[in-house]
Design an enzyme around this catalytic site. Sequence first.
Site, short mmCIF file in Angstrom:
data_model
loop_
_atom_site.label_atom_id
_atom_site.label_comp_id
_atom_site.label_asym_id
_atom_site.label_seq_id
_atom_site.Cartn_x
_atom_site.Cartn_y
_atom_site.Cartn_z
N HIS A 238 -3.77 1.03 7.25
CA HIS A 238 -3.33 2.18 7.00
C HIS A 238 -1.88 2.16 6.97
CE1 HIS A 238 -2.23 6.15 8.19
NE2 HIS A 238 -3.22 6.65 7.99
N LYS A 245 3.93 1.63 -0.70
CA LYS A 245 3.44 2.51 -1.35
C LYS A 245 5.31 3.03 -1.49
CE LYS A 245 0.76 5.41 0.50
NZ LYS A 245 -0.35 6.94 0.21
N ASN A 246 5.90 4.36 -0.65
CA ASN A 246 7.41 3.25 -0.35
C ASN A 246 7.78 2.75 -1.15
OD1 ASN A 246 6.41 5.59 1.37
ND2 ASN A 246 6.53 4.83 3.21
#
Length: 400
Positions: A238, A245-246
């Site tokens: 997670h 993604k960032n």
Amino acid sequence: DYARNENALQRMIEYYSRFSPTPLSLRQFLDFAQKSGDEKRSFKWLRQELPTRLANMVKEMNRLPDGLQAMPSTQLVTSWYQQSLEEVIDFDQDNANCRDLVEFNKVLEGIIQRHRNVVETMAHGIMEWNELQKHPEDGQDKIQYFLDRFYTSRIGIRILINQHILLFGDSPVRQPDFYGTIDPKCDVPMVVEDAYNGAKFLCEQYYLGAPALDIDVHNQIEESSEVNIIYVPSHLHHICFELFKNSMRATMERYPHACDVPPVQVRVTKGKSDLGIKISDAGGGASRSVTTRWFEYLYSTAPRPPRSEDARITPLAGYGYGLPISRLYARYLGGDLELQSMEGHGTDAYVYLKSLSTAAVETVPVFNSTTNEQYRRPHLTGDWVVPANQKLKQFRNPFN
Ligand SMILES: O=S(=O)(c1ccc(O)cc1O)N1Cc2ccccc2C1
């Protein structure tokens, strides 16, 4: 009899909120699962610990600003906690026969289902309240304080329930060699790469390309190029998925027309007490004021200026609760998550985990007088001089 039930529930909340939650270490979770693995013992412990953790959180929700407590979404979440508490205390903790144990597992699965949307529902309550009124200056840090504790408590409650269900329930899904959600030999570089591939898939869908992964692994402790720890792989995944993604979004938006963009560089290092994972991008970075706000819930739930239509479909769109929650997952077992950005160049994200399972102890909030104080005390005015151009309204400038 509604009134009678209502204050019976209040008495139960009062009674169980007086107990302090008991944090467990990954070592204890693993020893229990590997050695005793006794369902009745696990039931007895959960029968006491779940109501304690649920009641502590209900007490804390009652300390939220009245306006926020009154929000429909907040009322709904509170009702879920009360309902789950009632269901668990229905079981007699001393003489439970095997039929009761089967029934208990069903109740636990019902609780997992009931609470599956707590994060979004609570965020919605905050947004409703936020739009309703400009909350006082100290609203931000009280909400930050509450949500950090509330979501941390939820992470712990889910671990306790999932451990019991996976070890003793009849759930078909079982990871071989796992003990519940815990992998005694979690291959950290492999989980990091899985998270990278997940983010890469989304990135390629939208940007038609993605930064490559450049990973270095250093095990300073054991003579091996592998880095394994006892951990909860789903938590690690997670955290890394959010960070990739960032980094990918930053990189692709900085080089919109390039055919090859700078890679995301990852370093995994296992030390005596800390396992470090550094995820570096050349996405242009952000100022320190921006990177600190990445962890603020209110900043993330503030009504955003209507983003260009792509925002709805930009799968990597940040500003969710992704980073604050990822930091809670890292902190939950004694680790941390920090962002160090060099504006104009890029950002390094540091994930710290405990190398030793005996040190990986749950972080569990407890509702006590200190907690009460946190919600009561007024927002402290700063005791550093603020330069004229940032003067707060309440100070009259003597020179004009
Ligand atoms: O603030 S950041 O430096 C940044 C923050 C967190 C992180 O994990 C990686 C990052 O790179 N950054 C995120 C982002 C998104 C879109 C456009 C530009 C940027 C810049």
